[in-house]
Design a protein around this motif. Structure first.
Motif, PDB file in Angstrom:
ATOM      1  N   PRO A 140     -20.167   6.613 -21.137  1.00 51.71           N
ATOM      2  CA  PRO A 140     -19.590   5.404 -20.516  1.00 51.71           C
ATOM      3  C   PRO A 140     -19.978   5.307 -19.045  1.00 51.71           C
ATOM      4  CG  PRO A 140     -17.899   7.070 -20.852  1.00 51.71           C
ATOM      5  CD  PRO A 140     -19.127   7.582 -21.531  1.00 51.71           C
ATOM      6  N   ASN A 141     -19.916   4.083 -18.546  1.00 55.47           N
ATOM      7  CA  ASN A 141     -20.071   3.883 -17.114  1.00 55.47           C
ATOM      8  C   ASN A 141     -18.803   4.339 -16.408  1.00 55.47           C
ATOM      9  OD1 ASN A 141     -22.520   2.807 -17.726  1.00 55.47           O
ATOM     10  ND2 ASN A 141     -21.967   0.677 -17.304  1.00 55.47           N
ATOM     11  N   PRO A 142     -18.910   4.735 -15.149  1.00 60.55           N
ATOM     12  CA  PRO A 142     -17.706   5.234 -14.466  1.00 60.55           C
ATOM     13  C   PRO A 142     -16.686   4.118 -14.233  1.00 60.55           C
ATOM     14  CG  PRO A 142     -19.553   5.082 -12.946  1.00 60.55           C
ATOM     15  CD  PRO A 142     -20.113   4.831 -14.305  1.00 60.55           C
ATOM     16  N   PRO A 143     -15.391   4.467 -14.236  1.00 58.70           N
ATOM     17  CA  PRO A 143     -14.353   3.477 -13.879  1.00 58.70           C
ATOM     18  C   PRO A 143     -14.539   3.019 -12.437  1.00 58.70           C
ATOM     19  CG  PRO A 143     -13.402   5.388 -14.986  1.00 58.70           C
ATOM     20  CD  PRO A 143     -14.806   5.746 -14.652  1.00 58.70           C
ATOM     21  N   PHE A 144     -13.898   1.896 -12.093  1.00 55.45           N
ATOM     22  CA  PHE A 144     -14.022   1.377 -10.741  1.00 55.45           C
ATOM     23  C   PHE A 144     -12.707   0.708 -10.355  1.00 55.45           C
ATOM     24  CE2 PHE A 144     -15.674  -1.688 -13.737  1.00 55.45           C
ATOM     25  CZ  PHE A 144     -15.129  -2.913 -13.354  1.00 55.45           C
ATOM     26  N   ASP A 145     -12.664   0.240  -9.101  1.00 50.04           N
ATOM     27  CA  ASP A 145     -11.475  -0.413  -8.528  1.00 50.04           C
ATOM     28  C   ASP A 145     -10.227   0.434  -8.685  1.00 50.04           C
ATOM     29  OD1 ASP A 145     -12.875  -2.519  -7.609  1.00 50.04           O
ATOM     30  OD2 ASP A 145     -12.231  -3.952  -9.134  1.00 50.04           O
ATOM     31  N   LEU A 146     -10.251   1.675  -8.208  1.00 54.00           N
ATOM     32  CA  LEU A 146      -9.064   2.540  -8.241  1.00 54.00           C
ATOM     33  C   LEU A 146      -8.046   2.029  -7.225  1.00 54.00           C
ATOM     34  CD1 LEU A 146     -11.214   4.343  -9.695  1.00 54.00           C
ATOM     35  CD2 LEU A 146     -10.052   6.308  -8.688  1.00 54.00           C
ATOM     36  N   GLU A 147      -6.781   2.013  -7.616  1.00 44.57           N
ATOM     37  CA  GLU A 147      -5.712   1.474  -6.755  1.00 44.57           C
ATOM     38  C   GLU A 147      -4.498   2.385  -6.839  1.00 44.57           C
ATOM     39  OE1 GLU A 147      -3.209  -2.673  -5.956  1.00 44.57           O
ATOM     40  OE2 GLU A 147      -4.575  -2.491  -7.680  1.00 44.57           O
ATOM     41  N   LEU A 148      -3.891   2.669  -5.659  1.00 46.35           N
ATOM     42  CA  LEU A 148      -2.680   3.494  -5.575  1.00 46.35           C
ATOM     43  C   LEU A 148      -1.491   2.589  -5.296  1.00 46.35           C
ATOM     44  CD1 LEU A 148      -3.983   6.515  -3.412  1.00 46.35           C
ATOM     45  CD2 LEU A 148      -3.691   6.426  -5.892  1.00 46.35           C
ATOM     46  N   THR A 149      -0.418   2.747  -6.096  1.00 44.54           N
ATOM     47  CA  THR A 149       0.823   1.979  -5.907  1.00 44.54           C
ATOM     48  C   THR A 149       2.009   2.907  -6.148  1.00 44.54           C
ATOM     49  OG1 THR A 149       0.781   1.286  -8.223  1.00 44.54           O
ATOM     50  CG2 THR A 149      -0.250  -0.191  -6.613  1.00 44.54           C
ATOM     51  N   GLY A 150       3.195   2.421  -5.787  1.00 42.83           N
ATOM     52  CA  GLY A 150       4.420   3.176  -6.055  1.00 42.83           C
ATOM     53  C   GLY A 150       4.447   4.512  -5.352  1.00 42.83           C
ATOM     54  N   GLN A 151       4.060   4.543  -4.104  1.00 41.11           N
ATOM     55  CA  GLN A 151       3.997   5.815  -3.385  1.00 41.11           C
ATOM     56  C   GLN A 151       5.396   6.365  -3.146  1.00 41.11           C
ATOM     57  OE1 GLN A 151       2.300   3.089  -2.568  1.00 41.11           O
ATOM     58  NE2 GLN A 151       0.170   3.550  -2.011  1.00 41.11           N
ATOM     59  N   LEU A 152       5.642   7.586  -3.636  1.00 42.99           N
ATOM     60  CA  LEU A 152       6.873   8.321  -3.399  1.00 42.99           C
ATOM     61  C   LEU A 152       6.517   9.696  -2.842  1.00 42.99           C
ATOM     62  CD1 LEU A 152       8.798   7.397  -6.689  1.00 42.99           C
ATOM     63  CD2 LEU A 152       9.071   6.357  -4.410  1.00 42.99           C
ATOM     64  N   GLU A 153       7.555  10.493  -2.477  1.00 46.90           N
ATOM     65  CA  GLU A 153       7.272  11.797  -1.872  1.00 46.90           C
ATOM     66  C   GLU A 153       6.590  12.729  -2.860  1.00 46.90           C
ATOM     67  OE1 GLU A 153      10.667  13.549  -0.128  1.00 46.90           O
ATOM     68  OE2 GLU A 153      10.906  12.021   1.433  1.00 46.90           O
ATOM     69  N   ARG A 154       6.992  12.691  -4.139  1.00 42.55           N
ATOM     70  CA  ARG A 154       6.450  13.638  -5.117  1.00 42.55           C
ATOM     71  C   ARG A 154       5.718  12.948  -6.265  1.00 42.55           C
ATOM     72  NH1 ARG A 154       7.976  19.101  -4.750  1.00 42.55           N
ATOM     73  NH2 ARG A 154       8.702  19.429  -2.618  1.00 42.55           N
ATOM     74  N   SER A 155       5.424  11.667  -6.173  1.00 38.81           N
ATOM     75  CA  SER A 155       4.684  10.994  -7.240  1.00 38.81           C
ATOM     76  C   SER A 155       4.016   9.745  -6.692  1.00 38.81           C
ATOM     77  CB  SER A 155       5.605  10.632  -8.410  1.00 38.81           C
ATOM     78  OG  SER A 155       6.528   9.618  -8.020  1.00 38.81           O
ATOM     79  N   ILE A 156       3.001   9.269  -7.476  1.00 37.95           N
ATOM     80  CA  ILE A 156       2.297   8.048  -7.115  1.00 37.95           C
ATOM     81  C   ILE A 156       1.681   7.483  -8.387  1.00 37.95           C
ATOM     82  CG2 ILE A 156       0.025   9.075  -6.670  1.00 37.95           C
ATOM     83  CD1 ILE A 156      -0.101   7.287  -4.160  1.00 37.95           C
ATOM     84  N   ASP A 157       1.503   6.155  -8.427  1.00 38.64           N
ATOM     85  CA  ASP A 157       0.877   5.496  -9.575  1.00 38.64           C
ATOM     86  C   ASP A 157      -0.586   5.196  -9.246  1.00 38.64           C
ATOM     87  OD1 ASP A 157       3.247   5.547 -10.996  1.00 38.64           O
ATOM     88  OD2 ASP A 157       3.918   3.614 -10.190  1.00 38.64           O
ATOM     89  N   LEU A 158      -1.473   5.548 -10.203  1.00 35.36           N
ATOM     90  CA  LEU A 158      -2.901   5.279 -10.055  1.00 35.36           C
ATOM     91  C   LEU A 158      -3.332   4.358 -11.182  1.00 35.36           C
ATOM     92  CD1 LEU A 158      -5.735   5.888  -8.810  1.00 35.36           C
ATOM     93  CD2 LEU A 158      -5.881   7.824 -10.406  1.00 35.36           C
ATOM     94  N   SER A 159      -4.080   3.308 -10.838  1.00 36.05           N
ATOM     95  CA  SER A 159      -4.628   2.405 -11.850  1.00 36.05           C
ATOM     96  C   SER A 159      -6.114   2.230 -11.601  1.00 36.05           C
ATOM     97  CB  SER A 159      -3.912   1.045 -11.804  1.00 36.05           C
ATOM     98  OG  SER A 159      -4.089   0.422 -10.541  1.00 36.05           O
ATOM     99  N   TRP A 160      -6.853   1.814 -12.658  1.00 34.54           N
ATOM    100  CA  TRP A 160      -8.301   1.668 -12.562  1.00 34.54           C
ATOM    101  C   TRP A 160      -8.788   0.683 -13.609  1.00 34.54           C
ATOM    102  CZ3 TRP A 160      -5.657   5.896 -14.256  1.00 34.54           C
ATOM    103  CH2 TRP A 160      -5.794   6.228 -15.616  1.00 34.54           C
TER     104      TRP A 160
END
Length: 1240
Positions: free
Chosen positions: A640-660
């Motif tokens: 496969p081609n590599p994923p793109f447009d990585l985005e970080l949301t929901g930043q907390l002290e011990r967790s974070i959401d990553l989407s692509w």
């Protein structure tokens, strides 16, 4: 089909102005040529100038100055008047000399040291001393070269010894066909040109080893006479030896033996080498040996310099480029093969010719100013500094009140125009010199700007802009920059102002475009200049060519759509595989595309679109794959081609959401996504696994650790493989917190009797959770009501507690902490302080002897408190050492010798070592059965007796009580007869066995006994002699004329003997004699050999006369044997005197007058050694497998000779070696008998 997609894009903006700027920075301040200035040497020949003697000699010397300088030369320190030499001319407006060699001049006549002087009214500059030497390429001296004969496996050195040339020649080895000789780890050329063979092989045999010397200056090659090498292999050497030796000679060259390495060069164990700084250091080690040694290099006490060390000539040569003083030291070469190694240490000292630290630079001063000329150089040894003024030593130069010399510095104060001059600094030591010219030019000049007015500068946006303002003035002007005609002076961090007047804008933006004004002022005036700066848009490829798969004979098109600055004119170029497009009308280049018609297989490859403007360049590539036309459309599967447009949301002290966003799956569904993270704070550039999610998921909630600067990337996975990683996400730094965990693998182990070493595995950077990571180390003695002792240490991995009791258990724990607090309470581990040697020896040591070779040892265990450490076991010391692991209380001692006394002791062992030994315990082993007798020898065979001799057992293993002898006869079919047993006292060492059967083989079994039993037996076989009384063996002799008598010893069981090698047509006398206990009996006869046959060979064995003769000889022998047997039984002696009277022979010497006895007959043959083929054993036994029909089976020792009366002296001997004859030998030759051959 697998898809490959290559997309490459590069953007490079012009750096021309930056390069020009750097060049200006390093150059000295130039005086405009329209102003007065002293001379400056601009070009000169090298210091060591080797010239071609066949061409004109050109010695360069160029200089500039105002007014233009005049030139003069010295040769070997004196003025060189070129006008007086018709062969020498000087170029116009130049100081360069041309010496005409091609029209009659000789280069050798112009060897010498030349120096050029350039002079005008403001001073004089001088060149280096230029040493002129013509190159030389002498012929090889004639020499007689002997062929080299070498045994296979030996080492060999072929010496080249080239003629001494100038410069030294380049050496190489070739054959008659001008082909380079192959070189390898085994065969290689040394630095001196010699050819070294670590070991020669048969394939090295050749007659055309030729050393060539190439002289580059004269472009000539000299050839040495061919060298011949002949390698003798062991097989061919054995064949040669065998062809030159008889069948009975023992021959054979030793096979090729392996040998330890031996250094061929350098010799000895140490040597020295001096090299100059900046040169190339070459060290060489070549070794002989079999197998071929491998060379390894090390530097004692240091490492070989990285990036400057190279190995050449199959690692036999160590090459270090650009050496410096730090490379001095001892270099060791080690030659090693399977049998051992040898080494050589080369002590390298790096010296240095002078080199500049600060070279003097031209000085431009205005009247009344101060200045300095600095000349600083270094070298090894330290160079001396001397100054000259206008080519004259400064001590004798005209005085200048403004000048003061202070070592390596000249200080000028309140200079005037007459202070202008050229100064030379000379730094020299024993390895060379440096000469630098620097002028002092006193001028009063208002500022001038040398950069052209209104010069236009164009740069690409976001690139550096460099605006020049080259200037001159005296005193040195000050430079200021303004933007616009009436703008304010430029200042601030967004600008960089250089000493040469250049203004740098590190990142030029659109708003930086405009007019810039440069102002130069000094006390004599002011001047300004304007330049223009334009900022251009970068060139971009907005539609790049894409990967294409096309069927054969189809049509394909690649797009390359660009965007560029409207004021720049781009040019588009297409390449195939980084080369020009094929000259083929099928390739159509359009404005923004490339089309290929009627595609063929050879069109497969990478196509690149390159866009160039005057300021920048960009490119992009794509791959074309040509395939055969399938019956149905082919499905191409790929990663496969590599994923793109990585985005970080929901930043907390011990967790974070990553989407692509997933890339193209390329016909194979994505099964999972792998997420990796980078900690830019603690481990930049290292990507670690974070988690993995299903292929249907494009978001993930990730758990985070405190105090980590996270970046994430995603990798797609399908059944074909993993994609390339995506571009990293933005960074996210989590907040600090106290540690979540404590160090692992905590241990407490003492290294000394009075300490406790506490160790642990430190936390990794991302486990620290915050800055200021430390550890709280706590300990207390176990089972004692003690408080915890604690200490806080830095981020280390161990702590040592001193002053502890010996081997005491401790409770230990290590807790992590940082600036924000402590980690949770750690668990405790048990450790021990250091061990000491045990204090007490094992007690009550008892030995129970089980048998003559085995014993069991018992002891009481040592109290654990006295062990003072971890009990590892016990050791028993006797004639060897046995170790018993664990808390054992007994052990078995195997392998004892019977009937022996032993002494032992027992010791306890802990981790520190052994304790004291127990008192020695002595015990004895009982008797055992003995070993076999050391030898059994059977001698003196007679008709009915044999003599046995033996040696006592090597290991009696007790007191010998007796020997047992068993024997039995063996018939011709190897069947064994009845067994007879004899018991022999232990103090006997020989025995005569009587009443045996004559001419019979016996087998003997012999062993020794102790009180325990019989030992192993030794066997031997022997044969009694012939079946006639007292006869050992007959002797047959033959002779003719004055020749020596020929003698042969014949087996007593034979009744005939064949005489070989007789001369045809010759009469012979034959005498057959036998010696027994009763004396000697002989009989003789005369016969004549037949005439020689010219036409054919006749087998003598088939002739009637020969058969009759042999029958007569046999009958005579039989009669003699019967007579000897009868007289022996009667006990009479053989009447030698009567025999002498009855058979007087002219060859027998007369009776000695003093004692009435006979002298001895001397026969030269009696002193010859036996043939080497004899195999009769030295113990006088005859083995059954040996031939009974050959005289070779019997030794012919010195005692086996005839007395004067024909009696046989001595007894049978099996000796093979030549021994001196005993008794008095006759010095007279036998008397001749007319044409008769006499036999004794």
């Amino acid at each position: 089909m697998k898809l490959n997609f290559i997309l490459q894009m590069s953007i490079s903006t012009s750096k021309t102005s930056l390069v020009l700027f750097l060049c200006q920075i390093i150059s000295a301040l130039d005086v405009p040529l329209d102003l007065s200035q002293p001379p400056t040497i601009t070009q000169q020949s090298p210091k060591d100038y080797i010239v071609d003697p066949r061409e004109n000699i050109v010695i360069q010397c160029e200089a500039k100055g105002k007014p233009p300088p005049s030139f003069s030369w010295t040769r070997n320190g004196t003025h060189f008047d070129i006008d007086k030499d018709a062969q020498v001319t000087m170029k116009p407006n130049s100081g360069t000399l041309v010496i005409n060699i091609m029209n009659g001049g000789k280069a050798e006549a112009y060897e010498g040291v030349y120096q050029c002087t350039a002079r005008n009214e403001r001073g004089a500059a001088i060149s280096n001393n230029i040493v002129i030497r013509p190159s030389r390429s002498p012929l090889w001296t004639k020499e007689k070269l002997e062929p080299n004969h070498v045994r296979e496996g030996d080492s060999l050195v072929l010496h080249c010894r080239p003629p001494v040339g100038l410069p030294p020649p380049i050496i190489f080895w070739m054959d008659n066909a001008f082909q380079r000789l192959p070189q390898s780890e085994r065969v290689s050329q040394g630095l001196n040109g010699d050819l070294y063979f670590s070991n020669v092989q048969p394939e090295d045999t050749r007659e055309d080893y030729i050393c060539y010397a190439r002289f580059n200056h004269t472009q000539t090659i000299q050839q040495k006479q061919p060298i011949s090498v002949k390698v003798f292999s062991m097989d061919s050497l054995n064949d040669t030896i065998a062809a030159n030796l008889s069948d009975t000679d023992i021959y054979g060259a030793k096979p090729v033996t392996e040998r330890q390495p031996v250094l061929l060069t350098p010799t000895g164990s140490t040597s020295t080498k001096v090299e100059l700084r900046g040169n190339v250091l070459l060290l060489e080690c070549i070794a002989a040996g079999l197998p071929t040694p491998v060379i390894r290099w090390i530097k004692e006490g240091g490492e070989l310099p990285a990036n400057r060390t190279f190995f050449e000539n199959f690692k036999k040569t160590l090459k270090i480029i650009d050496v410096s003083e730090a490379d001095s030291g001892n270099y060791k070469c080690i030659a090693r093969n399977a049998l051992g190694s040898v080494h050589h240490v080369i002590s390298v000292t790096v010296k240095a010719a002078p080199y500049w630290i600060t070279a003097p630079r031209n000085l431009v001063l205005s009247p009344g100013e101060d200045g300095t000329l600095i000349c600083r150089a270094n070298g090894n040894p330290k160079p001396s500094i001397s100054w000259l003024a206008n080519g004259v030593p400064i001590a004798i130069a005209p005085e200048d009140p403004s000048r003061k010399v202070d070592g390596d510095t000249i200080i000028f104060s309140h200079v005037q125009e007459r202070s202008s001059a050229v100064y030379q600094c000379n730094a020299s030591n024993e390895y060379g010199y440096l000469l630098a010219n620097a002028f002092v030019n006193v001028l009063a000049e208002p500022p001038r700007i040398l950069t052209p007015a209104n010069k236009l500068y164009q740069v690409i946006a976001d690139s550096p802009a460099l605006l020049d303002c080259a200037y001159f003035g005296s005193p040195k002007p000050e430079i200021e920059w303004f933007k616009g005609v009436k703008g304010s002076i430029l200042r601030g961090n967004e600008y960089v102002f250089h000493d040469n007047g250049t203004l740098e804008i590190p990142v030029a933006q659109k708003n930086n475009a405009g007019t810039y004004t440069c102002v130069a002022r000094n006390e004599l005036g002011k001047i300004q200049n304007e330049v223009q700066l334009e900022i251009k848009d970068p060139t971009m490829i907005i539609k790049q060519p894409e990967y294409k798969v096309i069927q054969r004979y189809g049509q394909v098109s690649f797009e390359c759509i660009i965007k560029h600055d409207s004021t720049l004119l781009p040019t588009v170029t297409w390449l195939k595989d980084n080369d020009e497009l094929p000259d083929d009308e099928r390739f159509l280049v359009g404005k923004d595309n490339l089309t290929i018609m009627n595609v063929t297989d050879k069109d497969d490859g990478t196509y690149t679109c390159i866009v160039n403007t005057t300021l920048d360049s960009v490119s992009a590539s794509a791959v074309l794959t040509v395939v055969a036309a399938p019956p149905t459309p082919a499905i191409i599967y790929a990663r496969p081609n590599p994923p793109f447009d990585l985005e970080l949301t929901g930043q907390l002290e011990r967790s974070i959401d990553l989407s692509w966003i997933p890339g193209d799956e390329n016909n194979s569904p994505i099964t999972s996504f792998v997420i990796e993270f980078e900690d830019a704070l603690h481990e930049p550039g290292v990507w670690r696994y974070q988690t993995e999610v299903p292929g249907s998921q494009t978001t993930a909630q990730l758990k985070l650790s405190p105090y980590v600067n996270y970046s994430f990337r995603v990798i797609a996975v399908n059944r074909i493989g993993r994609s390339q990683p995506s571009e990293p996400s933005e960074q996210y730094l989590t907040k600090s917190a106290s540690p979540d965990e404590n160090p692992a693998n905590v241990q407490g182990i003492g290294s000394e009797p009075d300490n406790l070493v506490i160790t642990w595995e430190p936390l990794k950077g991302f486990q620290s959770n915050g800055p200021g990571l430390q550890y709280k180390v706590s300990w207390r003695q176990k089972d004692v009501d003690d408080e915890w002792t604690s200490v806080i240490v830095a981020n280390v991995s161990k702590y040592i507690v001193s002053g502890t009791p010996t081997f005491v258990p401790y409770e230990v724990k290590v807790q992590a902490l940082n600036d924000l607090g402590y980690a949770p309470e750690p668990s405790e581990v048990i450790g021990h302080s250091g061990e000491d040697l045990p204090m007490v020896a094992p007690g009550n040591v008892q030995v129970h002897v089980i048998n003559s070779t085995l014993a069991k040892v018992h002891w009481d265990p040592v109290p654990l408190k006295s062990v003072r450490g971890h009990l590892q076991g016990y050791k028993i010391y006797y004639w060897k050492i046995l170790t018993f692991r664990g808390n054992k209380t007994f052990g078995m001692l195997p392998g004892l010798e019977p009937y022996s006394s032993y002494k032992l002791n027992v010791r306890v062992v802990n981790g520190k070592g052994e304790g004291p030994a127990s008192p020695d315990k002595v015990f004895k082993t009982p008797e055992g059965v003995p070993s076999s007798p050391s030898f059994l020898k059977i001698t003196n065979p007679t008709l009915d007796s044999l003599t046995l001799e033996w040696g006592s057992p090597t290991h009696p293993n007790g007191v010998l009580t007796s020997y047992t002898l068993k024997f039995q006869p063996i018939n011709n079919t190897h069947e064994l007869g009845p067994l007879v047993e004899i018991r022999i006292p232990a103090n006997e060492s020989s025995l005569i066995l009587k009443n045996l059967n004559y001419s019979t083989r016996y087998k003997f079994y012999f062993n020794a006994q102790t009180s325990v039993g019989s030992g192993s037996q030794i066997t031997e076989e022997a044969v009694t002699i012939m079946d006639e009384a007292g006869i050992l063996r007959p002797a047959v002799g033959a002779g003719k004329g004055k020749e020596d008598w020929k003698k042969e010893i014949v087996n007593g069981s034979r009744s005939f003997f064949v005489l070989k090698g007789l001369t045809p047509g010759t009469a012979y006398k034959v005498r057959v004699g036998a010696e027994g206990l009763s004396g000697f009996r002989s009989s003789e006869d005369v016969f004549e050999t037949g005439p020689a046959m010219a036409s054919r060979q006749v087998d003598i064995a088939t002739q009637g006369w020969f058969i009759g003769l042999m029958c007569a000889v046999a009958l005579l022998i039989l009669i003699l044997l019967i007579v000897c047997f009868i007289r022996r039984n009667k006990g009479g002696k053989y009447p030698v005197k009567e025999k002498e009277d009855a058979h007087a022979d002219p060859e027998i010497q007369p009776m000695k007058e003093d004692d009435g006895t006979f002298g001895e007959y001397s026969d030269a043959e009696d002193h010859k050694p036996l043939k080497k083929g004899s195999r009769t054993p030295s113990d006088r036994t005859v083995k059954k497998e040996d031939s009974d029909d050959s005289l070779v089976d019997y030794g012919e020792g010195v005692n086996g000779q005839f007395n004067e009366d024909g009696s046989f002296i001595g007894q049978y001997s099996g000796k093979k070696e030549k021994e001196p004859a005993e008794g008095n030998e006759s010095s007279e030759a036998p008397s001749p008998v007319n044409a008769m051959n006499s036999f004794v």
